[in-house]
Write an enzyme that holds these catalytic residues in place. Structure first.
Site, short mmCIF file in Angstrom:
data_model
loop_
_atom_site.label_atom_id
_atom_site.label_comp_id
_atom_site.label_asym_id
_atom_site.label_seq_id
_atom_site.Cartn_x
_atom_site.Cartn_y
_atom_site.Cartn_z
N CYS A 1 21.17 -24.23 -8.88
CA CYS A 1 20.29 -23.05 -8.91
C CYS A 1 20.65 -22.06 -7.82
CB CYS A 1 18.84 -23.48 -8.73
SG CYS A 1 18.27 -24.80 -9.81
N ASP B 1 14.51 -29.47 -7.45
CA ASP B 1 13.51 -30.25 -8.16
C ASP B 1 14.16 -31.27 -9.08
OD1 ASP B 1 11.67 -28.74 -6.86
OD2 ASP B 1 10.51 -28.22 -8.64
N CYS C 1 15.97 -21.70 -7.22
CA CYS C 1 15.21 -22.84 -7.74
C CYS C 1 13.70 -22.56 -7.72
CB CYS C 1 15.55 -24.10 -6.94
SG CYS C 1 15.11 -25.65 -7.78
N ASP C 2 12.95 -23.48 -8.32
CA ASP C 2 11.54 -23.25 -8.66
C ASP C 2 10.69 -22.65 -7.55
OD1 ASP C 2 12.54 -24.64 -10.80
OD2 ASP C 2 10.93 -26.11 -10.87
N LYS C 3 10.77 -23.21 -6.35
CA LYS C 3 9.85 -22.80 -5.28
C LYS C 3 10.31 -21.52 -4.59
CE LYS C 3 7.85 -26.49 -6.40
NZ LYS C 3 8.90 -26.85 -7.37
N CYS D 1 17.59 -23.86 -13.98
CA CYS D 1 17.43 -24.56 -15.25
C CYS D 1 17.06 -23.59 -16.37
CB CYS D 1 16.39 -25.66 -15.11
SG CYS D 1 16.84 -26.90 -13.88
N GLU E 1 5.81 -33.70 -9.34
CA GLU E 1 5.92 -33.45 -10.77
C GLU E 1 6.18 -34.75 -11.52
OE1 GLU E 1 7.67 -28.89 -10.72
OE2 GLU E 1 9.02 -30.56 -11.19
N SER F 1 6.63 -30.66 -14.34
CA SER F 1 7.77 -29.75 -14.38
C SER F 1 7.55 -28.75 -15.50
CB SER F 1 9.05 -30.54 -14.62
OG SER F 1 10.09 -29.70 -15.04
#
Length: 567
Positions: free
Chosen positions: A58, A90, A131-133, A203, A454, A480
Site C-alpha cells: 500500500c 492490516d 493503507c487503511d489508517k 487493497c 479486525e 476489515s
C-alpha cells in the site's frame, strides 16, 4: 500606468516566528543545513507528510509521490520539507496479535504529523497516505492543525490475475477456508498466494483504504479523482505535483481545513460511502475525523443519510469489480456527479481546489454509458445504503451491520460465545459452528482487545467453509473492509466496560434485523440484571507500552475510538 508597487501577500502564517529576527539565527542555521537559502526564508514552509514504508505494498511507492508533491510546492513558490510517519499493514497484521496495533496506529500517525508540523511551524501540509489508517490519521492531524492542507491518496493496487479471473487479498483469506475444507490443493493455495498482490497500491476492492480515500475526496480534502486513480498510473504523480500547488493556492485564499471539513462535507462523505457500499470502518474514522474539527457527528447521522441513498456500486467484497474498474469508467467523480444530479450531495461545499464541489464536478466527465460497475438509480443493488446502525438490548449505544450482498434482512439464532478471536477460530476449524448459529466474539473492543482487532480471518474462514450468510457473526471488535456476510461489529458499550454483550451466554437467542434496525438477545430484564450483578470486570490485558496507554485513553467505538476525548 500599471502599479507594480502592490505588496505581495505574506503567506508565512506560522513559520514567520522562525524565518525572521535576530533571536531566530540558531533556528535558521539548522534549516540552512538542510538546504534553505535566504530566498526560502521568505516563502511559506510546507510540510510534506510521507507514509512511505516497505512493510506493505500500500505504501511502498509513496516516497516517490511525496517528492513529486515537494516539487509541486517548490515550483509554486513554497519552501517544502518532507518528513515521515509510520504505517502498519492490516493485511500482514491480520489474524494474530499484530492486529491489536492496527487501530492504535491511526492515533500514532495523527499524533506524529501534528507533533512535527506543530514543532516546525509549517504553514501548510501535503499528506500522502496509502493503507487503511493513513487517510483518517492524516485528516485527523490536518483537522487539529487547521493549516491549509491537501490529502493525496497513494492509489489502489491493480488486481491480480489467476486462471483468467481477477483476484485480490481477500481471495487469499478466503482460499485458506477453502483449503481447510479440502476444496483446493497445496499447489492451488500457493498459486493464490503468489497472484493476489501484483505490485504497489492499497487493497483493490471497496475495502477500508479505498473507502476512506473516497470519503476524503467527497469531503473536498483531496483533488478530484484522487481516490480512484491507481497507484501505478502516471496521473498519480501529476496529482501530487498539483496537490503541492494547491496548498499555496489555499494559503493565498485563506481557506483552512475547518472551512472545508464542515458538517455538510461529512454528510457528503457518508453519502458516497453508502452509494459505494464501503467499509464499516468508515463509521469509526469519520467520527474520529469529525471530532478533530469539532463537528457534531453521530451514528444517527449515518442512519439518517443511509435511508436516502441507494447502494449503486457492484464492488468487492460482496460484488464483482475492483477500484481500478471504477476508475476506468469515470471513477469516484463520476459517481459523485450522479449523486449531485440526484440532489444527494451538498454542491456548495468548499474544496481544496478553492472551488465548490459542484464547480469541480462540472469539469469532470460523467460515468461511461453501458458500464456495469455502477448501477442506475432505477435498478440499485439495494434501495438504501448497506451499512446499517443497529440498536437494542445488546448494543444500547449502537452497532454496525454490513448488509451488502445479503438477500435476507433478519437473522435469529443461538449464540456461540467466545472471549477471544483465537477461541472462535479454533471452534470454526473444529466445525463447532453450524448453520444458523450466531458466532459472538467479545472482549475485543477498543479497550478490551485492546485495539479493536479486525475479524477478516474469521469471516473469510466462514465464507471459505461455505457458511457465508448461513452463520452470523457479532463482535465488539471490528471488521476489515474485505469482510462480508451477516456481520455485526462495533457493538457498544463493549464487554470490557460492562456492555450487555459481556452478559450474553451460549444458547441465548440473538436477533439482528436490518429493517427494524435492532440487535437484541431474548433474555429478560430481570435475568440481565442478575447477570450484571454477577459480572466482574476483567483486568486490562496489557499493562505497559503503547497498547496499555491506548486502552486507558480510548473512547467507545460509538465515539470513533479516539484517544483525546476528555468529557
Amino acid at each position: 500606468m500599471e502599479n507594480n508597487n502592490e505588496t505581495k501577500k505574506d503567506l508565512r502564517i506560522r513559520s514567520k516566528v522562525i524565518s525572521e529576527g535576530a533571536n531566530r539565527v540558531p533556528n535558521r542555521a539548522m534549516l540552512r543545513a538542510v538546504g534553505f537559502t535566504d530566498e526560502d526564508f521568505k516563502k511559506p514552509m510546507i510540510g510534506v507528510a510521507s507514509t512511505w514504508s516497505e512493510v506493505t505494498p500500500c505504501n511502498m511507492h509513496i516516497n516517490d509521490l511525496a517528492f513529486q508533491a515537494k516539487k509541486g510546492v517548490k515550483d509554486s513558490g513554497g519552501a517544502p520539507l518532507v518528513f515521515n510517519t509510520i504505517t502498519v499493514s492490516d493485511g500482514i497484521s491480520m489474524g494474530h496479535e499484530g492486529m491489536l496495533f492496527s487501530l492504535p496506529s491511526r492515533e500514532a500517525i495523527a499524533d506524529s504529523i501534528e507533533i512535527v508540523a506543530g514543532a516546525e511551524r509549517f504553514d501548510g501540509i501535503v499528506a500522502v497516505g496509502g493503507c487503511d489508517k493513513n487517510t483518517p490519521a492524516c485528516l485527523m492531524a490536518i483537522g487539529r492543525l487547521n493549516v491549509p492542507s491537501v490529502y493525496v491518496y497513494g492509489g489502489t493496487i491493480q488486481p491480480g490475475i489467476l486462471d483468467g479471473k481477477k483476484v485480490d487479498i481477500v481471495s487469499a483469506f478466503e482460499a485458506v477456508g477453502q483449503y481447510q475444507e479440502g476444496k483446493i490443493t497445496d499447489e492451488e493455495l500457493k498459486q493464490v498466494e503468489c497472484s493476489v498482490c501484483p505490485g504497489p497500491g492499497a487493497c483493490g476492492g471497496m475495502y477500508t483504504a479505498n473507502t476512506m480515500a473516497a470519503s476524503a475526496e467527497a469531503m473536498g480534502m483531496s483533488l478530484p479523482g484522487s481516490s480512484s486513480t491507481p497507484a501505478i498510473s502516471p496521473d498519480k504523480a501529476d496529482e501530487c505535483e498539483r496537490a503541492g500547488a494547491a496548498v499555496l493556492n489555499l494559503l493565498e485564499k485563506d481557506i483552512y481545513p475547518r472551512d472545508i471539513m464542515t458538517k455538510e462535507a461529512f454528510e457528503n462523505a457518508i453519502t458516497v460511502v453508502m452509494a459505494l457500499g464501503g467499509s464499516t470502518n468508515a463509521f469509526l474514522h469519520l467520527l474520529a475525523m469529525a471530532h478533530s474539527v469539532d463537528v457534531d457527528l453521530t451514528l444517527d447521522d449515518f442512519e439518517r443519510i443511509r435511508l436516502q441513498v441507494p447502494h449503486l456500486a457492484d464492488l468487492k467484497p460482496s460484488g464483482l469489480h475492483v477500484m481500478q474498474d471504477l476508475n476506468d469508467i469515470g471513477g469516484v467523480p463520476g459517481v459523485m456527479k450522479l449523486l449531485l444530479e440526484k440532489g444527494l450531495l451538498h454542491g456548495d461545499c468548499m474544496t481544496v481546489t478553492g472551488r465548490t464541489l459542484a464547480e469541480n464536478l462540472a469539469d469532470m466527465p460523467s460515468l461511461q454509458e453501458g458500464q456495469d460497475v455502477i448501477r442506475p438509480f432505477d435498478n440499485p443493488l439495494k434501495p438504501n445504503g448497506p451499512l446499517v446502525v443497529l440498536k437494542g438490548n445488546l448494543a444500547p449505544d449502537g452497532a454496525v451491520a454490513k448488509m451488502s450482498g445479503m438477500k435476507k434482512s433478519r437473522f435469529t439464532g443461538p449464540a456461540k460465545v467466545y472471549d477471544s478471536e483465537d477461541e472462535a477460530t479454533e471452534a470454526i476449524m473444529k466445525d463447532e459452528i453450524k448453520k444458523g448459529d450466531v458466532l459472538v466474539i467479545r472482549y475485543c473492543g477498543p479497550k478490551g482487545g485492546p485495539g479493536m482487532p479486525e475479524m477478516l480471518s474469521v469471516t473469510a474462514m466462514i465464507v471459505g467453509k461455505g457458511l457465508g450468510g448461513e452463520v452470523a457473526l457479532m463482535t465488539d471488535g471490528r471488521f476489515s473492509g474485505g469482510s462480508h456476510g451477516f456481520v455485526v461489529g462495533h457493538v457498544s458499550p463493549e464487554a470490557q466496560v460492562g456492555g450487555p454483550i459481556g452478559l450474553l451466554r451460549t444458547g441465548d437467542m440473538v436477533t439482528f434485523d436490518s429493517e427494524s434496525r435492532e440487535v437484541t438477545m431474548d433474555v429478560s430484564e430481570e435475568e440481565l440484571a442478575a447477570r450484571k450483578n454477577a459480572w466482574v470486570q476483567p483486568p486490562l490485558k496489557v499493562k505497559t507500552g503503547v497498547l496499555a496507554k491506548y486502552a486507558h485513553l480510548v473512547s467507545s467505538a460509538s465515539k470513533g475510538a479516539v484517544t483525546d476525548l476528555f468529557e
